[in-house]
Design a protein around this motif. Structure first.
Motif, PDB file in Angstrom:
ATOM      1  N   SER A  39      -0.234  48.563  -6.460  1.00 29.53           N
ATOM      2  CA  SER A  39      -0.535  48.922  -7.840  1.00 29.53           C
ATOM      3  C   SER A  39      -1.000  47.693  -8.609  1.00 29.53           C
ATOM      4  N   THR A  40      -1.927  47.916  -9.509  1.00 34.57           N
ATOM      5  CA  THR A  40      -2.415  46.820 -10.350  1.00 34.57           C
ATOM      6  C   THR A  40      -2.566  47.316 -11.784  1.00 34.57           C
ATOM      7  N   PHE A  41      -2.296  46.412 -12.724  1.00 34.85           N
ATOM      8  CA  PHE A  41      -2.380  46.746 -14.143  1.00 34.85           C
ATOM      9  C   PHE A  41      -3.102  45.614 -14.855  1.00 34.85           C
ATOM     10  N   PHE A  42      -4.105  45.975 -15.657  1.00 37.15           N
ATOM     11  CA  PHE A  42      -4.862  45.003 -16.430  1.00 37.15           C
ATOM     12  C   PHE A  42      -4.266  44.899 -17.828  1.00 37.15           C
ATOM     13  N   LEU A  43      -3.547  43.797 -18.083  1.00 38.24           N
ATOM     14  CA  LEU A  43      -3.037  43.577 -19.428  1.00 38.24           C
ATOM     15  C   LEU A  43      -4.189  43.432 -20.413  1.00 38.24           C
ATOM     16  N   LYS A  44      -5.189  42.674 -19.976  1.00 38.56           N
ATOM     17  CA  LYS A  44      -6.449  42.521 -20.688  1.00 38.56           C
ATOM     18  C   LYS A  44      -7.552  42.555 -19.650  1.00 38.56           C
ATOM     19  N   THR A  45      -8.786  42.466 -20.104  1.00 42.85           N
ATOM     20  CA  THR A  45      -9.890  42.485 -19.166  1.00 42.85           C
ATOM     21  C   THR A  45      -9.790  41.366 -18.153  1.00 42.85           C
ATOM     22  N   ASN A  46      -9.219  40.239 -18.578  1.00 40.98           N
ATOM     23  CA  ASN A  46      -9.177  39.074 -17.707  1.00 40.98           C
ATOM     24  C   ASN A  46      -7.777  38.718 -17.220  1.00 40.98           C
ATOM     25  N   ILE A  47      -6.788  39.583 -17.435  1.00 43.57           N
ATOM     26  CA  ILE A  47      -5.434  39.334 -16.946  1.00 43.57           C
ATOM     27  C   ILE A  47      -5.003  40.531 -16.102  1.00 43.57           C
ATOM     28  N   GLN A  48      -4.804  40.292 -14.813  1.00 39.51           N
ATOM     29  CA  GLN A  48      -4.497  41.354 -13.873  1.00 39.51           C
ATOM     30  C   GLN A  48      -3.159  41.089 -13.182  1.00 39.51           C
ATOM     31  N   LEU A  49      -2.281  42.088 -13.198  1.00 39.40           N
ATOM     32  CA  LEU A  49      -1.009  42.023 -12.490  1.00 39.40           C
ATOM     33  C   LEU A  49      -1.075  42.896 -11.249  1.00 39.40           C
ATOM     34  N   LYS A  50      -0.420  42.452 -10.157  1.00 43.84           N
ATOM     35  CA  LYS A  50      -0.442  43.205  -8.915  1.00 43.84           C
ATOM     36  C   LYS A  50       0.953  43.263  -8.305  1.00 43.84           C
TER      37      LYS A  50
ATOM     38  N   GLY B   1      -4.251  58.203   2.473  1.00 47.07           N
ATOM     39  CA  GLY B   1      -4.072  57.452   1.241  1.00 47.07           C
ATOM     40  C   GLY B   1      -4.471  58.256   0.011  1.00 47.07           C
ATOM     41  N   TYR B   2      -3.825  57.934  -1.090  1.00 44.11           N
ATOM     42  CA  TYR B   2      -4.150  58.553  -2.379  1.00 44.11           C
ATOM     43  C   TYR B   2      -4.190  57.461  -3.430  1.00 44.11           C
ATOM     44  N   THR B   3      -5.249  57.460  -4.244  1.00 44.32           N
ATOM     45  CA  THR B   3      -5.413  56.465  -5.299  1.00 44.32           C
ATOM     46  C   THR B   3      -5.541  57.176  -6.642  1.00 44.32           C
ATOM     47  N   ASN B   4      -4.821  56.639  -7.623  1.00 49.40           N
ATOM     48  CA  ASN B   4      -4.850  57.195  -8.968  1.00 49.40           C
ATOM     49  C   ASN B   4      -5.251  56.113  -9.960  1.00 49.40           C
ATOM     50  N   ASN B   5      -6.201  56.445 -10.827  1.00 49.74           N
ATOM     51  CA  ASN B   5      -6.614  55.568 -11.917  1.00 49.74           C
ATOM     52  C   ASN B   5      -6.131  56.171 -13.227  1.00 49.74           C
ATOM     53  N   ALA B   6      -5.426  55.380 -14.017  1.00 52.65           N
ATOM     54  CA  ALA B   6      -4.869  55.882 -15.269  1.00 52.65           C
ATOM     55  C   ALA B   6      -5.091  54.864 -16.376  1.00 52.65           C
ATOM     56  N   LEU B   7      -4.811  55.290 -17.594  1.00 58.49           N
ATOM     57  CA  LEU B   7      -4.911  54.420 -18.769  1.00 58.49           C
ATOM     58  C   LEU B   7      -6.295  53.778 -18.859  1.00 58.49           C
ATOM     59  N   SER B   8      -7.324  54.639 -18.760  1.00 55.65           N
ATOM     60  CA  SER B   8      -8.712  54.165 -18.825  1.00 55.65           C
ATOM     61  C   SER B   8      -8.993  53.098 -17.772  1.00 55.65           C
ATOM     62  N   ASP B   9      -8.493  53.355 -16.570  1.00 58.12           N
ATOM     63  CA  ASP B   9      -8.676  52.490 -15.406  1.00 58.12           C
ATOM     64  C   ASP B   9      -7.933  51.160 -15.505  1.00 58.12           C
ATOM     65  N   ARG B  10      -7.062  51.023 -16.467  1.00 58.45           N
ATOM     66  CA  ARG B  10      -6.283  49.783 -16.548  1.00 58.45           C
ATOM     67  C   ARG B  10      -5.164  49.780 -15.517  1.00 58.45           C
ATOM     68  N   LEU B  11      -4.693  50.952 -15.121  1.00 57.67           N
ATOM     69  CA  LEU B  11      -3.629  51.083 -14.129  1.00 57.67           C
ATOM     70  C   LEU B  11      -4.182  51.798 -12.904  1.00 57.67           C
ATOM     71  N   LYS B  12      -4.141  51.103 -11.750  1.00 58.52           N
ATOM     72  CA  LYS B  12      -4.629  51.675 -10.498  1.00 58.52           C
ATOM     73  C   LYS B  12      -3.521  51.594  -9.465  1.00 58.52           C
ATOM     74  N   THR B  13      -3.241  52.727  -8.818  1.00 62.48           N
ATOM     75  CA  THR B  13      -2.151  52.772  -7.851  1.00 62.48           C
ATOM     76  C   THR B  13      -2.610  53.494  -6.585  1.00 62.48           C
ATOM     77  N   THR B  14      -2.277  52.929  -5.452  1.00 62.11           N
ATOM     78  CA  THR B  14      -2.579  53.532  -4.155  1.00 62.11           C
ATOM     79  C   THR B  14      -1.291  53.678  -3.365  1.00 62.11           C
ATOM     80  N   VAL B  15      -1.051  54.874  -2.851  1.00 62.86           N
ATOM     81  CA  VAL B  15       0.051  55.109  -1.921  1.00 62.86           C
ATOM     82  C   VAL B  15      -0.556  55.544  -0.590  1.00 62.86           C
TER      83      VAL B  15
END
Length: 784
Positions: free
Chosen positions: A537-548, A486-500
């Motif tokens: 993959s997950t993306f935080f639109l805001k601190t309290n709104i998370q998309l997956k 597995g490989y995990t990448n954190n981007a956009l100040s940890d707002r975007l996290k992706t694992t393949v």
């Protein structure tokens, strides 16, 4: 024993006897999770305290007057509280701290609980913290049944067979783990409906894509039960008794020496029920040979169940060479009376009065974990488990019973009550091992690798059936190996996290298959290798709104008993092939972050399970079998919402709609819903809690749980010859009252389940218990 008394019990006796002014309370985060290690400092003085693992604290011997307290915890905003101790001897505080974000040289430090970190993973995962259930008379299955997307179907009361469905896929497609160890072959005494809530810390439910450290051929998700491994000393004892002569007990504890790291851990449980609950049956008229048109209420009379387990571990914790190194041993056994064929549809005309099943299990386990092993940011964990179990099935009675417990002797002298006479002994030897390593190259890049092996040998004999002697005289072997990367990448100040990730499956099955007469046998060998892969993959639109969003190409291989029978009621089908599925999940999680009094959370998850060669069980009494359905498509949505008012009132809502259909266009059943699979279900949970109700540091909790399951087809809907019979919808209502003293040390809980005594029909249209009462006593004491 003297040390435990001196370090744990004596200080509490002294503080209880003290009449000086004192301040006690609980410190939690904004989601109500306890904050251990938080500090409470008396401003302008030297007195202070730190919270224990339950977030509790106590400051004694204060002078009368006004005081200011500063409450702090790493990663959280501090609070200052003013209070006046002149009005009462003891004051109790319930403080919630908000997460803080502090930038230091462009490094963001955020204080979060372990449960919050798991929820924020890219995977579609739900987390249940069992601390809210520890005082309840409940097991892991009953806890899971409150989670959106999960439906558990039971064939009766305590100890009965069950089927767990998670987002459309059920049975062996959903793998269960305990502390990351697969429970596939742990036996019926260590199944989910035997584990009481006292033994559990948290439960992780992965819907769809499964991370590589939970290494198994999980087709549609995984459930990981995590026990309490905190480096503390504690004792947790409980006992409950209720309707149908039901008794459950649990004794768990741990002794931990901070200086040496030496740790001794004990976990145990005992369960018993007569299961003599009333059911409605159509009595067989022996003169006409037909069933009565009217239903008669009778009591089940041969359905008692016993199970028990003791698990002892010893080792070290929090040392330079290991965060945890433990070796342990488990002994467990169970005994089950059989009231009717476990694969019967509805209620049998002739109940079973003498057939039984029992097993005993011995397990040795070794576990290890260490952060920053040899080099910084290299985290490792591993386990090895060896299991030896013996199962015994007895069905030799020639008597014929009726539903009043009476019988006619020697009615079928050549057969047993369930089929051919059998006294079957089966030995299982299972070896499991797993090694996992994760390395953070930088704060943005993480690599992980995992290897696991699961080897099972089956061997047995039968005093009556030559077929079983032939088939199980030599070991039947199943060997599974999985390698994961597995490989995990954190981007956009940890707002975007992706694992393949990718998984390489290796499967070997060797089995002897005997003919019906038991004279001839044939050796079958199956070898398979598959490559699975996925993305989350997950993306935080805001601190309290998370998309997956997540996807996995997953595989599951047939179990040996699915392909070659179980020697009892399941006949072989060696032509079974592995099933595969393309699993898609899209979800959103929204929660409050700034409200101090009212808090809310909404989580919605959409899913698709496009399965090929779906392995489905076809019940046919003693000729049941497993078959492949060419194509099955599951689509659905599950919703979970929670709203808390002033930390006292909580409303929880969960619901799931599932569209699970035969997707083989060449089949006459194309478009049919799969039989015996609920498609609409949900729950509504209302709770109220009040602290300091009658005295200091007490708490009353009232919880009302409502569960609804819509009616669903028992058989294929389009097969008119079989009738469009349905399993009727049901609505159940449970009420639980819990009263706790001395900040949770003494607990009393009373449960009324199925208050309205509704008729509940479930798996294969089996009737479940009606109204039941249960009283539970629990004692808990801990020391950091």
């Amino acid at each position: 024993m003297l040390k435990i008394f001196a370090t744990i019990i004596l200080p509490h006796i002294i503080c209880f006897a003290s009449m000086a002014q004192s301040i006690s309370g609980i410190i939690t985060d904004e989601q109500g999770e306890a904050l251990p290690g938080a500090t409470i400092q008396l401003m302008g003085g030297t007195k202070g305290a730190a919270t224990d693992m339950g977030g509790r604290f106590l400051i004694q011997e204060l002078t009368k007057g006004k005081h200011r307290l500063k409450i702090s915890a790493i990663g959280y905003d501090s609070q200052v509280v003013e209070l006046d101790t002149r009005t009462q001897e003891t004051q109790t505080l319930n403080i919630k701290l908000l997460e803080s974000i502090t930038s230091l040289n462009e490094i963001t430090i955020t204080g979060k609980s372990e449960a919050t970190l798991v929820r924020e993973q890219a995977y579609a995962v739900s987390v249940v913290e069992a601390k809210t259930f520890k005082n309840a008379s409940t097991d892991v299955n009953q806890i899971l049944n409150r989670v959106s997307g999960i439906n558990i179907r039971q064939s009766g009361g305590m100890g009965s067979s069950f089927n767990l469905s998670l987002n459309g896929l059920s049975g062996n497609r959903v793998r269960t783990f305990i502390n990351g160890i697969p429970m596939d072959y742990f036996g019926s005494s260590l199944s989910l409906n035997n584990f009481p809530a006292n033994l559990v810390s948290t439960i992780e439910i992965y819907k769809g894509a499964v991370p590589i450290h939970l290494s198994s051929d999980a087709l549609g998700g995984a459930i990981n039960i995590i026990t309490d491994t905190r480096p503390i000393t504690y004792l947790d004892a409980s006992y409950s008794f209720g309707s149908f002569n039901t008794h459950t007990g649990a004794l768990n504890g741990q002794w931990h020496d901070k200086k040496s790291g030496l740790t001794l851990r004990v976990k145990s449980f005992y369960n018993h029920s007569d299961n003599d609950y009333p059911i409605d049956v159509q009595i067989l008229n022996t003169e006409t040979g037909k069933l009565d048109d009217e239903y008669t209420e009778v009591k089940r009379f041969h359905d008692a169940y016993d199970s028990k387990m003791a698990w002892i571990e010893v080792g070290i914790m929090n040392k330079s060479y290991a965060d945890e190194l433990m070796v342990g041993a488990v002994v467990s056994d169970n005994y089950k009376e059989l009231q009717q064929n476990p694969y019967a549809t509805g209620t049998s005309a002739y109940p079973v009065g003498e057939a039984t099943a029992q097993s005993d299990i011995k397990i040795i386990n070794l576990s290890y974990r260490k952060k920053n092993l040899l080099v910084e940011n290299l985290n490792t964990r591993a386990y090895a488990v060896y299991l030896d179990s013996n199962e015994e099935y007895l069905d030799i009675s020639a008597n014929q019973y009726d539903w009043f417990g009476d019988y006619k002797p020697d009615v079928h002298p050549t057969t047993g009550e369930l089929g051919r006479k059998t006294h079957f002994y089966l030995n299982r030897k299972n070896f499991l091992a797993n090694a996992n390593a994760e390395y953070a190259i930088t704060a943005q890049h993480n690599l992980s690798i995992n290897y696991s092996i699961n080897r099972l040998e089956l061997q047995g004999h039968d005093d009556y059936q030559p077929q079983n002697n032939t088939q199980f005289s030599n070991p039947n072997l199943t060997n599974k190996q999985v390698i994961g990367l597995g490989y995990t990448n954190n981007a956009l100040s940890d707002r975007l996290k992706t694992t393949v990730f990718g998984k390489s499956y290796h499967y070997l099955l060797q089995s002897n298959v005997a003919e019906y007469d038991g004279e001839d046998t044939e050796l079958f060998e199956t070898k398979e290798q598959k490559i699975g892969y996925g993305l989350a993959s997950t993306f935080f639109l805001k601190t309290n709104i998370q998309l997956k969003v997540s996807y996995e190409k997953a595989y599951r291989f047939p179990e040996s008993y699915e392909m070659y029978g179980d020697g009892l009621n399941v006949i072989p089908n060696p032509e079974l092939i592995p099933e595969s599925s393309n699993n898609f999940n899209v979800g959103m999680r929204f929660n409050s972050i700034s409200e101090r009094s009212n808090q809310y959370m909404i989580e919605v998850n959409g899913f698709v399970r496009d399965s090929r060669d779906y392995i489905r069980f076809e019940p046919r009494l003693n000729r049941s079998t497993y078959v492949n359905d060419k194509s099955v498509l599951a689509k659905g949505i599950d919703l979970a919402a929670r709203y808390a008012i002033a930390s006292q009132f909580t409303i929880g809502l969960g619901g799931t709609y599932l569209d699970l259909r035969n997707n083989d266009k060449s089949s006459s059943l194309y478009g049919d819903r799969l039989p015996n699979e609920p498609f609409l279900f949900g729950n509504l949970i209302l709770s109220y809690q009040k602290a300091n109700l009658f005295m200091k540091s007490d708490q009353l909790s009232i919880t009302n749980t409502n569960r609804y399951v819509h009616d669903f087809y028992l058989k294929w809907p389009s097969l008119a010859a079989q009738g469009k019979s349905t399993i009727q919808s049901r609505f159940t209502n449970d009420l639980q009252l819990t009263y706790s003293l001395q900040e949770g040390r003494y607990n009393l809980s009373f449960l009324v389940s199925n208050i309205m005594d509704a008729k509940v029909y479930d798996n294969f249209n089996q009737q479940n218990p009606g109204r039941a009462f249960n009283l539970k006593l629990r004692y808990f004491i801990s020391k950091n």
